[in-house]
Design an enzyme around this catalytic site. Structure first.
Site, PDB file in Angstrom:
ATOM      1  N   LYS A  22       0.947  -1.194   0.086  1.00 28.27           N
ATOM      2  CA  LYS A  22       0.019   0.077   0.056  1.00 28.27           C
ATOM      3  C   LYS A  22       0.846   1.260   0.028  1.00 28.27           C
ATOM      4  O   LYS A  22       0.741   1.956  -0.820  1.00 28.27           O
ATOM      5  CB  LYS A  22      -0.938   0.049   1.243  1.00 28.27           C
ATOM      6  CG  LYS A  22      -1.573   1.204   1.610  1.00 28.27           C
ATOM      7  CD  LYS A  22      -2.394   1.414   2.637  1.00 28.27           C
ATOM      8  CE  LYS A  22      -1.752   1.526   3.980  1.00 28.27           C
ATOM      9  NZ  LYS A  22      -1.371   3.078   4.665  1.00 28.27           N
ATOM     10  N   ASN A  23       2.012   1.123   0.815  1.00 31.96           N
ATOM     11  CA  ASN A  23       2.525   2.578   1.149  1.00 31.96           C
ATOM     12  C   ASN A  23       3.421   2.822  -0.106  1.00 31.96           C
ATOM     13  O   ASN A  23       4.188   4.006  -0.075  1.00 31.96           O
ATOM     14  CB  ASN A  23       3.368   2.711   2.409  1.00 31.96           C
ATOM     15  CG  ASN A  23       2.276   2.894   3.548  1.00 31.96           C
ATOM     16  OD1 ASN A  23       1.046   3.263   3.164  1.00 31.96           O
ATOM     17  ND2 ASN A  23       2.622   2.546   4.855  1.00 31.96           N
ATOM     18  N   ARG A  92      -4.513  11.057   4.043  1.00 30.48           N
ATOM     19  CA  ARG A  92      -3.491  12.164   3.984  1.00 30.48           C
ATOM     20  C   ARG A  92      -2.382  12.036   2.928  1.00 30.48           C
ATOM     21  O   ARG A  92      -1.686  12.984   2.597  1.00 30.48           O
ATOM     22  CB  ARG A  92      -3.062  12.411   5.418  1.00 30.48           C
ATOM     23  CG  ARG A  92      -2.708  11.194   6.124  1.00 30.48           C
ATOM     24  CD  ARG A  92      -2.414  11.324   7.615  1.00 30.48           C
ATOM     25  NE  ARG A  92      -1.195  12.567   7.606  1.00 30.48           N
ATOM     26  CZ  ARG A  92      -1.662  13.727   8.254  1.00 30.48           C
ATOM     27  NH1 ARG A  92      -2.592  13.876   8.788  1.00 30.48           N
ATOM     28  NH2 ARG A  92      -0.405  14.575   8.112  1.00 30.48           N
ATOM     29  N   CYS A 116      -4.601  13.311  12.853  1.00 31.57           N
ATOM     30  CA  CYS A 116      -5.193  11.935  12.341  1.00 31.57           C
ATOM     31  C   CYS A 116      -4.873  11.168  13.784  1.00 31.57           C
ATOM     32  O   CYS A 116      -4.727  11.755  14.936  1.00 31.57           O
ATOM     33  CB  CYS A 116      -4.133  11.527  11.598  1.00 31.57           C
ATOM     34  SG  CYS A 116      -3.680   9.982  11.428  1.00 31.57           S
ATOM     35  N   ARG A 121       0.901  14.798  13.050  1.00 30.94           N
ATOM     36  CA  ARG A 121       1.232  14.396  11.527  1.00 30.94           C
ATOM     37  C   ARG A 121       1.354  15.846  10.743  1.00 30.94           C
ATOM     38  O   ARG A 121       0.796  16.040   9.566  1.00 30.94           O
ATOM     39  CB  ARG A 121       0.527  13.430  10.727  1.00 30.94           C
ATOM     40  CG  ARG A 121       0.487  12.159  11.775  1.00 30.94           C
ATOM     41  CD  ARG A 121      -0.056  10.907  11.176  1.00 30.94           C
ATOM     42  NE  ARG A 121       0.607  10.568   9.903  1.00 30.94           N
ATOM     43  CZ  ARG A 121       0.348   9.587   9.223  1.00 30.94           C
ATOM     44  NH1 ARG A 121      -1.034   9.002   9.476  1.00 30.94           N
ATOM     45  NH2 ARG A 121       0.719   9.051   8.060  1.00 30.94           N
ATOM     46  N   ASP A 304       4.750   0.919  12.291  1.00 32.05           N
ATOM     47  CA  ASP A 304       3.407   0.250  11.631  1.00 32.05           C
ATOM     48  C   ASP A 304       3.210  -1.296  12.231  1.00 32.05           C
ATOM     49  O   ASP A 304       2.407  -1.857  11.730  1.00 32.05           O
ATOM     50  CB  ASP A 304       3.571   0.140  10.063  1.00 32.05           C
ATOM     51  CG  ASP A 304       3.210   1.722   9.931  1.00 32.05           C
ATOM     52  OD1 ASP A 304       2.712   2.641  10.385  1.00 32.05           O
ATOM     53  OD2 ASP A 304       3.564   1.787   8.395  1.00 32.05           O
ATOM     54  N   ILE A 326       7.829   7.238  16.965  1.00 35.47           N
ATOM     55  CA  ILE A 326       7.442   8.027  16.025  1.00 35.47           C
ATOM     56  C   ILE A 326       6.245   8.612  15.782  1.00 35.47           C
ATOM     57  O   ILE A 326       6.179  10.082  15.550  1.00 35.47           O
ATOM     58  CB  ILE A 326       7.265   7.022  14.680  1.00 35.47           C
ATOM     59  CG1 ILE A 326       8.429   5.970  14.487  1.00 35.47           C
ATOM     60  CG2 ILE A 326       7.015   7.804  13.448  1.00 35.47           C
ATOM     61  CD1 ILE A 326       9.947   6.726  14.295  1.00 35.47           C
ATOM     62  N   ARG A 396      -8.606  -0.142   4.497  1.00 37.66           N
ATOM     63  CA  ARG A 396      -7.628   0.843   4.080  1.00 37.66           C
ATOM     64  C   ARG A 396      -6.337   0.232   3.708  1.00 37.66           C
ATOM     65  O   ARG A 396      -5.885   0.522   2.842  1.00 37.66           O
ATOM     66  CB  ARG A 396      -7.521   1.864   4.959  1.00 37.66           C
ATOM     67  CG  ARG A 396      -8.630   2.730   5.266  1.00 37.66           C
ATOM     68  CD  ARG A 396      -8.104   3.965   6.068  1.00 37.66           C
ATOM     69  NE  ARG A 396      -7.289   4.745   5.327  1.00 37.66           N
ATOM     70  CZ  ARG A 396      -6.726   5.988   5.905  1.00 37.66           C
ATOM     71  NH1 ARG A 396      -7.082   6.468   6.879  1.00 37.66           N
ATOM     72  NH2 ARG A 396      -5.937   6.743   5.136  1.00 37.66           N
TER      73      ARG A 396
HETATM   74  C1  EPZ Z   1       4.275   6.968   6.368  1.00 32.70           C
HETATM   75  O1  EPZ Z   1       3.621   8.137   6.933  1.00 32.70           O
HETATM   76  C2  EPZ Z   1       3.196   5.865   6.314  1.00 32.70           C
HETATM   77  N1  EPZ Z   1       2.248   6.170   5.395  1.00 32.70           N
HETATM   78  C3  EPZ Z   1       2.916   5.358   7.739  1.00 32.70           C
HETATM   79  O2  EPZ Z   1       2.164   4.422   7.527  1.00 32.70           O
HETATM   80  C4  EPZ Z   1       3.976   5.279   8.644  1.00 32.70           C
HETATM   81  O3  EPZ Z   1       3.556   5.074   9.960  1.00 32.70           O
HETATM   82  C5  EPZ Z   1       4.901   6.323   8.684  1.00 32.70           C
HETATM   83  O4  EPZ Z   1       5.411   6.687   7.339  1.00 32.70           O
HETATM   84  C6  EPZ Z   1       6.152   6.136   9.463  1.00 32.70           C
HETATM   85  O5  EPZ Z   1       6.854   4.867   9.052  1.00 32.70           O
HETATM   86  C7  EPZ Z   1       2.595   6.223   4.111  1.00 32.70           C
HETATM   87  O6  EPZ Z   1       3.535   5.773   3.770  1.00 32.70           O
HETATM   88  C8  EPZ Z   1       1.601   6.458   3.367  1.00 32.70           C
HETATM   89  P1  EPZ Z   1       6.511  10.292   8.464  1.00 32.70           P
HETATM   90  P2  EPZ Z   1       4.148   9.434   6.936  1.00 32.70           P
HETATM   91  O7  EPZ Z   1       6.473  11.679   7.580  1.00 32.70           O
HETATM   92  O8  EPZ Z   1       5.043   9.752   5.740  1.00 32.70           O
HETATM   93  C9  EPZ Z   1       6.643  13.867  11.696  1.00 32.70           C
HETATM   94  C10 EPZ Z   1       0.125   3.131   7.812  1.00 32.70           C
HETATM   95  O9  EPZ Z   1      -0.338   2.349   8.874  1.00 32.70           O
HETATM   96  N2  EPZ Z   1       6.606  15.076  10.505  1.00 32.70           N
HETATM   97  O10 EPZ Z   1       7.579   9.453   8.245  1.00 32.70           O
HETATM   98  O11 EPZ Z   1       2.837  10.618   7.153  1.00 32.70           O
HETATM   99  C11 EPZ Z   1       5.388  13.171  11.824  1.00 32.70           C
HETATM  100  O12 EPZ Z   1       4.242  13.872  12.630  1.00 32.70           O
HETATM  101  C12 EPZ Z   1       0.689   4.252   8.005  1.00 32.70           C
HETATM  102  O13 EPZ Z   1       0.391   2.266   6.906  1.00 32.70           O
HETATM  103  C13 EPZ Z   1       6.721  15.979  10.813  1.00 32.70           C
HETATM  104  O14 EPZ Z   1       6.873  16.578  12.305  1.00 32.70           O
HETATM  105  O15 EPZ Z   1       5.167   9.683   8.166  1.00 32.70           O
HETATM  106  C14 EPZ Z   1       5.682  11.663  12.738  1.00 32.70           C
HETATM  107  O16 EPZ Z   1       6.102  11.896  14.020  1.00 32.70           O
HETATM  108  C15 EPZ Z   1       0.343   5.080   9.053  1.00 32.70           C
HETATM  109  N3  EPZ Z   1       6.753  17.059   9.892  1.00 32.70           N
HETATM  110  C16 EPZ Z   1       7.205  11.497  12.036  1.00 32.70           C
HETATM  111  O17 EPZ Z   1       7.573  12.785  11.367  1.00 32.70           O
HETATM  112  C17 EPZ Z   1       6.450  16.554   8.573  1.00 32.70           C
HETATM  113  O18 EPZ Z   1       6.458  17.479   7.646  1.00 32.70           O
HETATM  114  C18 EPZ Z   1       7.200  10.616  11.143  1.00 32.70           C
HETATM  115  O19 EPZ Z   1       6.223  10.943   9.952  1.00 32.70           O
HETATM  116  C19 EPZ Z   1       6.219  15.342   8.335  1.00 32.70           C
HETATM  117  C20 EPZ Z   1       6.407  14.245   9.486  1.00 32.70           C
END
Ligand code: EPZ
Length: 417
Positions: A22-23, A92, A116, A121, A304, A326, A396
């Site tokens: 998916k991701n 998102r 979320c 996020r 995850d 995370i 999802r």
């Molecule tokens: C991806 O989300 C995945 N989603 C998530 O999968 C996964 O949990 C996550 O990466 C972490 O591995 C997809 O790939 C579609 P991040 P993403 O940006 O990219 C902070 C699932 O269950 N952050 O790596 O949104 C954020 O708040 C899901 O399949 C900022 O502060 O995650 C978090 O604490 C849910 N500012 C951390 O970084 C930003 O601009 C990591 O988030 C961006 C992120």
């Protein structure tokens, strides 16, 4: 609304095949905006998030045809630069269209996703990166409005390792003028996959999978035919399903090397894992040993898989401590696991889980995707009947999970509530 009814206590055995990731599929679909023409993506999982991505792409002007797990995306005409709140709030990852739209049309208007269930996020790092690449960005009425005649290469250092942020800027940089360097980039396998797809389109990218990615912008990209990598989180979830039921499951179409951190922990917990001819066999022990987990960016233990691992630890011999590093609110499954008789105490970002002899089946409610998976796992191990409601979260991200588990001998059915 559907719910799952599970009669626990069955030892899982047999073969299961992992679906496409998916991701990885979501950013791959979005990356096709950058290369006008007809793309063909294989091994796409049937999921609600994929349907949402298809809707997003269609509103932008793409023509999409699906046939089984093969999706054709015709991005010859992308004529709308707006992704509305309705779509972005449903998923998102839709915000990732911002950079590709800017690169293709010079303008984009994309709703801010908002909070979320698992954390705030924000997308500040995505926006900061695009600004460094010359985009003019304004936030108005809940929307990000961005313009750039042509994005230009920049050196970007991420404060936090961000998967979406890294994918987003890699896509935006692919056709920017000059070189972009992403430092402290995320290293998840999905990022390597997106880089591979962009490279197949003709992009020049080096270092994906390390913390420094260099992208030399090219003036145009061409369409691709690509097969999506297996979903490592789905594979990991089946590994735990076998472990928690004392099962003996063979998993096909998984890449063991993507799950090192999980595999080491499962082996510490007493689970036997072997690999023969790309089929991974997972045998659960009679009694699981307790282990400690800290979630980290890849190659650390994936957030995850945290909820699923917690389900496993609820029936382990001894006490384990699980720290979530995370997301700030990714313990929503705990109060539901307590309904099975689990013994868990949360303090800050750590949960202390004391293993109990047996979980007892209960009606529970899913709160997010991976939390839902953890409740199913608990239900498989519990006495009597478990009913998991609100499973739209599950749809999802897991393709036909109840059918795949039933194929392994689980007593699990989907019923209308
Ligand atoms: C991806 O989300 C995945 N989603 C998530 O999968 C996964 O949990 C996550 O990466 C972490 O591995 C997809 O790939 C579609 P991040 P993403 O940006 O990219 C902070 C699932 O269950 N952050 O790596 O949104 C954020 O708040 C899901 O399949 C900022 O502060 O995650 C978090 O604490 C849910 N500012 C951390 O970084 C930003 O601009 C990591 O988030 C961006 C992120």
């Amino acid at each position: 609304m559907d719910k799952l009814v599970i009669k626990g206590g069955k030892r899982l055995a047999g073969d299961v095949t992992v679906s496409g990731s998916k991701n990885a599929s979501l950013p791959i679909f979005i990356s096709t905006i950058l290369a006008p023409g007809i793309h063909e993506i294989h091994n796409v999982p049937f999921l609600r998030d994929i349907n949402t991505t298809i809707k997003v792409m269609e509103t932008l002007g793409a023509k999409i045809e699906g046939n089984g797990n093969v999706v054709k995306l015709d991005t010859t005409h992308i004529d709308n630069h707006e992704a509305t709140y309705d779509l972005v709030k449903t998923m998102r990852a839709s915000v990732l269209v911002l950079g590709p739209l800017l690169a293709r049309l010079g303008k984009a208007r994309v709703s801010l996703p908002g909070g979320c269930a698992i954390g705030a996020r924000p997308i500040n790092l995505h926006l900061k990166g695009l600004e460094a690449m010359g985009a003019e960005i304004h936030l108005t009425h809940g929307y990000v409005e961005a313009r750039a005649r042509r994005l230009r290469g920049a050196r970007i250092n991420f404060d936090i390792s961000t998967v979406g942020g890294t994918e987003h800027l890699m896509m935006a940089a692919a056709t920017a003028k000059g070189e972009t360097v992403l430092e402290n980039a995320a290293r998840e396998p999905e990022i390597v996959e997106v880089a591979e797809v962009l490279a197949e389109m003709g992009a020049k990218i080096e270092g994906a999978g390390t913390d420094t990615i260099r992208i030399t912008g090219v003036s145009e990209l061409r369409p691709v035919v690509h097969t999506v990598m297996p979903d490592r989180i789905e594979a990991g979830t089946f590994m735990i399903a076998s472990a928690i039921t004392g099962g003996d499951v063979k998993i096909r179409n998984m890449r063991l090397e993507h799950l090192d951190a999980l595999i080491f922990k499962l082996q510490d917990a007493g689970v036997e894992i072997s690999n023969k001819d790309n089929v991974v066999r997972v045998k659960g022990p009679r009694k699981i040993k307790s282990i400690n987990i800290k979630t980290r960016p890849y190659p650390g233990f994936p957030t995850d898989m945290q909820a699923q691992m917690m389900a496993l630890m609820t029936v382990a011999d001894g006490t384990s401590v699980i720290s979530e590093n995370i997301f700030e609110n990714r313990f929503m499954h705990v109060s539901e696991l307590l309904r099975f008789g689990a013994d868990i105490i949360i303090e800050g970002n750590s949960a202390t889980v004391k293993g109990v002899k047996k979980l007892s089946g209960a009606p529970v409610m899913a709160t997010d995707l991976r939390a839902s998976a953890s409740l199913i796992l608990a239900g498989l191990a519990a006495d009597n009947t478990t009913e998991v409601s609100r499973i739209y979260h599950l749809d999802r991200g897991y393709e036909s999970i109840e059918k795949k588990l039933a194929g392994l001998g689980a007593d699990i059915t989907r019923v209308k509530e």
